[in-house]
Design an enzyme around this catalytic site. Structure first.
Site, PDB file in Angstrom:
ATOM      1  N   CYS A 171      17.301  -4.084 -32.755  1.00  0.00           N
ATOM      2  CA  CYS A 171      16.642  -2.970 -31.948  1.00  0.00           C
ATOM      3  C   CYS A 171      17.657  -2.539 -30.804  1.00  0.00           C
ATOM      4  O   CYS A 171      18.145  -3.201 -30.165  1.00  0.00           O
ATOM      5  CB  CYS A 171      15.452  -3.476 -31.172  1.00  0.00           C
ATOM      6  SG  CYS A 171      14.614  -2.414 -30.078  1.00  0.00           S
ATOM      7  N   LEU A 229      -4.333   5.706  17.955  1.00  0.00           N
ATOM      8  CA  LEU A 229      -3.038   6.134  18.283  1.00  0.00           C
ATOM      9  C   LEU A 229      -2.694   7.326  17.505  1.00  0.00           C
ATOM     10  O   LEU A 229      -3.031   7.588  16.518  1.00  0.00           O
ATOM     11  CB  LEU A 229      -1.816   5.124  17.364  1.00  0.00           C
ATOM     12  CG  LEU A 229      -1.717   3.776  18.456  1.00  0.00           C
ATOM     13  CD1 LEU A 229      -0.950   2.583  17.586  1.00  0.00           C
ATOM     14  CD2 LEU A 229      -0.721   4.068  19.703  1.00  0.00           C
ATOM     15  N   CYS A 273       7.545  -0.931 -32.960  1.00  0.00           N
ATOM     16  CA  CYS A 273       8.666  -0.616 -31.938  1.00  0.00           C
ATOM     17  C   CYS A 273       9.085   0.853 -31.928  1.00  0.00           C
ATOM     18  O   CYS A 273       9.211   1.439 -32.743  1.00  0.00           O
ATOM     19  CB  CYS A 273       9.976  -1.479 -31.933  1.00  0.00           C
ATOM     20  SG  CYS A 273      11.027  -1.014 -30.839  1.00  0.00           S
ATOM     21  N   ALA A 312      -1.737   8.280   2.982  1.00  0.00           N
ATOM     22  CA  ALA A 312      -1.246   9.736   2.978  1.00  0.00           C
ATOM     23  C   ALA A 312      -1.937  10.555   3.017  1.00  0.00           C
ATOM     24  O   ALA A 312      -2.144  11.842   3.697  1.00  0.00           O
ATOM     25  CB  ALA A 312      -0.137   9.442   2.148  1.00  0.00           C
ATOM     26  N   LYS A 367       5.574   6.845  12.052  1.00  0.00           N
ATOM     27  CA  LYS A 367       5.158   6.358  10.863  1.00  0.00           C
ATOM     28  C   LYS A 367       6.201   6.468  10.085  1.00  0.00           C
ATOM     29  O   LYS A 367       7.172   7.072   9.731  1.00  0.00           O
ATOM     30  CB  LYS A 367       3.856   7.069  10.000  1.00  0.00           C
ATOM     31  CG  LYS A 367       2.656   7.093  10.898  1.00  0.00           C
ATOM     32  CD  LYS A 367       1.944   5.598  10.699  1.00  0.00           C
ATOM     33  CE  LYS A 367       0.786   5.434  10.278  1.00  0.00           C
ATOM     34  NZ  LYS A 367      -0.210   6.214   9.565  1.00  0.00           N
ATOM     35  N   CYS A 423      12.758   1.097 -32.684  1.00  0.00           N
ATOM     36  CA  CYS A 423      13.416   0.410 -34.069  1.00  0.00           C
ATOM     37  C   CYS A 423      12.592   0.277 -35.239  1.00  0.00           C
ATOM     38  O   CYS A 423      12.879   0.214 -36.207  1.00  0.00           O
ATOM     39  CB  CYS A 423      14.200  -0.707 -34.050  1.00  0.00           C
ATOM     40  SG  CYS A 423      13.080  -2.253 -33.564  1.00  0.00           S
ATOM     41  N   LYS A 475       4.496  -1.499  13.985  1.00  0.00           N
ATOM     42  CA  LYS A 475       3.306  -1.287  13.690  1.00  0.00           C
ATOM     43  C   LYS A 475       2.442  -2.085  12.751  1.00  0.00           C
ATOM     44  O   LYS A 475       2.630  -1.542  11.486  1.00  0.00           O
ATOM     45  CB  LYS A 475       2.798   0.260  13.458  1.00  0.00           C
ATOM     46  CG  LYS A 475       1.356   0.676  13.402  1.00  0.00           C
ATOM     47  CD  LYS A 475       1.058   2.139  13.538  1.00  0.00           C
ATOM     48  CE  LYS A 475      -0.492   2.480  13.719  1.00  0.00           C
ATOM     49  NZ  LYS A 475      -0.701   2.135  12.398  1.00  0.00           N
ATOM     50  N   CYS A 517       8.672  -6.302 -29.197  1.00  0.00           N
ATOM     51  CA  CYS A 517       9.244  -5.914 -30.535  1.00  0.00           C
ATOM     52  C   CYS A 517       9.934  -7.364 -30.837  1.00  0.00           C
ATOM     53  O   CYS A 517      10.917  -7.728 -30.194  1.00  0.00           O
ATOM     54  CB  CYS A 517      10.204  -5.039 -30.211  1.00  0.00           C
ATOM     55  SG  CYS A 517      11.431  -4.718 -31.452  1.00  0.00           S
ATOM     56  N   ASP A 522       0.006  -3.756   9.883  1.00  0.00           N
ATOM     57  CA  ASP A 522      -0.990  -2.925   9.021  1.00  0.00           C
ATOM     58  C   ASP A 522      -1.919  -4.017   8.953  1.00  0.00           C
ATOM     59  O   ASP A 522      -1.896  -4.622   7.754  1.00  0.00           O
ATOM     60  CB  ASP A 522      -0.334  -2.571   7.549  1.00  0.00           C
ATOM     61  CG  ASP A 522      -0.825  -1.335   7.138  1.00  0.00           C
ATOM     62  OD1 ASP A 522      -1.782  -0.868   7.831  1.00  0.00           O
ATOM     63  OD2 ASP A 522      -0.272  -0.779   6.145  1.00  0.00           O
ATOM     64  N   GLU A 524       7.357  -1.427  19.391  1.00  0.00           N
ATOM     65  CA  GLU A 524       7.078  -2.653  18.596  1.00  0.00           C
ATOM     66  C   GLU A 524       6.577  -2.262  17.040  1.00  0.00           C
ATOM     67  O   GLU A 524       6.432  -0.832  16.871  1.00  0.00           O
ATOM     68  CB  GLU A 524       5.753  -3.305  19.308  1.00  0.00           C
ATOM     69  CG  GLU A 524       4.632  -2.415  19.571  1.00  0.00           C
ATOM     70  CD  GLU A 524       3.949  -2.901  20.672  1.00  0.00           C
ATOM     71  OE1 GLU A 524       2.624  -3.183  20.467  1.00  0.00           O
ATOM     72  OE2 GLU A 524       4.308  -3.398  21.546  1.00  0.00           O
ATOM     73  N   TYR A 574      -1.248  -6.804  21.458  1.00  0.00           N
ATOM     74  CA  TYR A 574      -0.531  -5.656  21.745  1.00  0.00           C
ATOM     75  C   TYR A 574      -0.794  -4.997  23.020  1.00  0.00           C
ATOM     76  O   TYR A 574      -0.215  -4.210  23.439  1.00  0.00           O
ATOM     77  CB  TYR A 574      -0.310  -4.726  20.452  1.00  0.00           C
ATOM     78  CG  TYR A 574      -1.664  -4.047  19.933  1.00  0.00           C
ATOM     79  CD1 TYR A 574      -2.303  -3.362  20.801  1.00  0.00           C
ATOM     80  CD2 TYR A 574      -1.831  -4.248  18.898  1.00  0.00           C
ATOM     81  CE1 TYR A 574      -3.276  -2.529  20.161  1.00  0.00           C
ATOM     82  CE2 TYR A 574      -3.139  -3.907  18.132  1.00  0.00           C
ATOM     83  CZ  TYR A 574      -3.914  -3.067  18.960  1.00  0.00           C
ATOM     84  OH  TYR A 574      -4.983  -2.234  18.731  1.00  0.00           O
TER      85      TYR A 574
END
Ligand code: D41
Length: 676
Positions: A437, A85, A413, A36, A319, A416, A120, A431, A122, A118, A230
């Site tokens: 707790c 693409l 913890c 991204a 996407k 507690c 895509k 814990c 990866d 279709e 493809y």
């Protein structure tokens, strides 16, 4: 119009960053940033270049895609360039694409136009060249013009035909497709690598690309790779159908794998429906996809549309929302789970990823936290895929601020104050507070009322936490003593919701043994085991009275699970809670345990199974031995009659040999079973 100096600088900086990421991704197989982020940088550069075309240089990353091939392999010149693409990140961008297509073809925007749709995949794009039906060359896409010669590696992929089936294929046929590593294979591969202390892959796509570029094809052969093709590239000495979808059908007849999800759809609405449909099924596919691709189905239209610099005008990738994003760690805290497991959790600057806003991500356990070296202040990649809880994938070392805080494992913890201990061989620290707790109590209760356990509607996390904090609920049994008066006193609880909750609590009393058992939250007893226990014994008393040996006769129950079960019911406190639940009216239909075989060839014989069998699973073997009247237990003793030893049998085999127990191999077991 002159270009502002700041813009020039910005463009140069974007190019530098993109070049760097290209190198990391293509050459080192070690991407630093999520896709991204890479997409954003590229789009920002594209936007600036289209605003100031005078800034475009031939060496701009927008003018070519991917990095040049590395030299360890011979290079291959693609006869026809392998195009890339264009992406659409929204419905609007998809509509823009369709409008451009319709305009160029001079057809009505709402005229029927078939798109081949279709998923895509990866993975890594490859070209496969066949001469007279024989695979003669495999190549990576490289920069689209020149790729690496990976013939020796593609030949090891079982789903790539070395020789084409049937007839009628062109003398020269170049097929293009995506090599990928199915998720199951990826997980298994990484688990193995981790065990051996070897490098793991960050995702299936990298695994596929990395595997294709092994110098030793024997290594590639060990990787669980697969392919869907493809499109076709260079073709001579033959003819192909005149639609994309028909070419794929034809390729399938010649022996290639094509994606079974592909579909011809009608116009933009058909595309959008396909996007929704595949998106909804994304998590249940056996391979990773990052979107869907639409291609104008008719080749005459494709020719008319042509392409711009590097991408066809007749295809687009739509996407899905990114599953990985960058954000910063604002804190690291520790959460206490139902079984006391203390889990580090990163508090994040909220970020939109995998379709939702995420502000917490798990760091799994202390080892993971240290291995990834996540610190407060760090920029990290978070991943949220499907229903899986968001996790921190890795830190961006270059973006680490000067002062960061390293978080240490708590010794007490955080809820507690009890000691936190980590047993040998365990990845998690726990814990030791048990039901003292409040966190463990609250989690135990959430589990008890959850949909697949007692299914109490209207008792959310917040309410449970309040009730636990007030010490109004200590064990699940206290749930059935709640009154209308005290409920309406609670925050955000009106008369109506109190009534509804009470009636839902009342309804939950009528349950099944399997749900009840699951709801008790015995460690290692999930739904499947609870259900096996319920059908094996029929009655709760019988389960509570069972010993470890007996329990191991149950489907899926091995020594560890058996010992968890006896430990749970051995605890006075747990038996009290169960009695109180029953006294409050929790009930289920009792069943007689199914009749056990009292005859059969193997009646009275005790078996232990070890190692892996090739013709059946251990559970299947267990079923068949039991059906023949035999008993299957988990550990070898003097009382054992037979040890069935499969591949890689370990200490049980040694023990059996020492005790002079008869050892059977799979063939001998099969014979014993069929002799009855
Ligand atoms: O599944 C894919 N990753 C995929 C990639 C696909 N289903 N179709 C594709 N079609 C093309 C064109 C339209 C150029 C023939 C592609 C790719 N290209 C592609 N893969 C990597 C770069 C381009």
């Amino acid at each position: 119009m002159s270009v502002p100096a700041a813009t020039r600088k910005k463009v140069e900086s974007l190019r530098e960053q993109i070049r760097h990421h290209n190198y990391q991704y293509h050459v080192l197989d070690d991407p630093e940033v999520p896709d991204a982020e890479y997409d954003r940088l590229t789009r920002e550069l594209q936007a600036l270049e289209s605003e100031y075309p005078e800034l475009i240089t031939p060496d701009s990353p927008t003018q070519r895609v991917g990095a040049a091939p590395i030299s360890a392999f011979g290079t291959v010149q693609h006869q026809l360039p392998m195009l890339s693409l264009d992406n659409a990140f929204s419905e609007e961008e998809l509509r823009d694409f369709h409008r451009r297509v319709a305009d160029r073809l001079e057809i009505e925007i709402d005229a029927k136009l078939s798109y081949a749709a279709e998923p895509k995949l990866d993975g890594a794009a490859v070209s496969l060249l066949y001469q007279d039906g024989n695979l003669v060359q495999g190549a990576t896409r490289g920069d689209g013009t020149r790729g690496e010669n990976i013939t020796h590696n593609v030949r090891t992929i079982e789903s790539i035909p070395l020789k084409l089936y049937g007839e009628g294929y062109p003398a020269t046929l170049e097929v293009r497709g995506e090599v990928f590593m199915p998720r199951a294979g990826f997980n298994a591969f990484n688990a193995q690598a981790e065990k051996k202390g070897e490098k793991t892959f960050v995702n299936p796509r990298n695994a596929a690309a990395g595997s294709l570029r092994q110098l030793d094809p024997r290594l590639t052969a060990e990787r669980p790779l697969d392919i869907y093709v493809y499109s076709v590239g260079h073709v001579a000495g033959g003819i192909l159908p005149d639609r994309h979808s028909e070419v794929l059908d034809q390729l399938q007849l010649w022996g290639f794998k094509v994606c079974p999800e592909r579909k011809v759809v009608d116009g933009i609405d058909g595309c959008l429906a396909f996007y929704e449909e595949i998106g909804a099924r994304r998590d249940s596919l056996s391979y990773d996809i990052d979107g869907v691709v639409y291609k104008v189905d008719r080749f005459d239209y494709q020719r008319e549309l042509g392409f711009v610099s590097r991408a066809p005008r007749w295809a687009i990738a739509h996407k899905f929302p990114a599953q990985e994003e960058l954000t910063t760690v604002q804190g690291i805290e520790f959460q206490v789970g139902r079984t006391g497991a203390v889990t580090p959790v990163a508090r994040l600057e909220p970020v939109f990823v995998g379709g939702v806003t995420v502000s917490n991500a798990t760091l799994h356990n202390m080892d993971e936290l240290h291995r990834k070296d996540v610190r407060v202040g760090d920029t990290v990649i978070v991943r949220r895929a499907g229903d899986v809880i968001p996790e921190v994938v890795k830190v961006m070392p270059d973006r680490r601020p000067e002062r960061t805080r390293i978080v240490k494992a708590p010794r007490e913890c955080p809820v507690c104050g009890s000691a936190v201990v980590r047993e040998e061989d365990e990845a998690v620290a726990r814990c030791t507070g048990g039901l003292f707790c409040p966190a463990q109590r609250a989690e135990a209760l959430k589990h008890f009322v959850s949909r697949r356990a007692m299914d109490v509607d209207g008792l959310g996390s917040k309410l449970i936490e309040q009730l636990v904090a007030m010490d109004r609920i200590e064990t699940p049994a206290d749930l059935y003593g709640l009154t209308r008066e005290e409920l309406v006193e609670m925050e955000r609880m009106g008369e109506k919701s109190a009534e509804n909750l009470l009636s839902s609590i009342e309804d939950s009393k009528m349950t099944t043994l399997s749900r009840f058992l699951y709801g008790l939250g015995v460690r290692e007893v999930g739904e499947a085991t609870a259900s096996s226990l319920a059908s094996h014994y029929g009655k709760l008393e019988a389960i509570m009275a069972a010993d470890e040996g007996g329990l191991q006769e149950v489907q899926d129950v091995g020594p560890v699970v058996a010992s968890r079960i006896t430990a749970f019911f051995g605890e006075e406190h747990n038996r009290e809670v169960i009695q109180r639940l029953i006294d409050s009216g929790v009930t289920w239909p009792e069943a007689e345990p199914p009749p056990r075989a009292t005859d059969g060839a193997l009646f009275g014989k005790t078996f232990v199974l070890t190692g892996s069998l090739s013709g059946m699973t251990r559970n299947e073997a267990k079923d068949r031995i039991q059906a023949a009247g035999g008993k299957v237990t988990g550990s070898v003793s003097k009382k054992t009659d037979y040890l069935v030893a499969g591949d890689k049998a370990g200490s049980k085999l040694t023990k059996a040999q020492n005790l002079e127990v008869t050892v059977l191999n799979e063939v001998e077991l099969e014979k014993l079973l069929s002799d009855q």
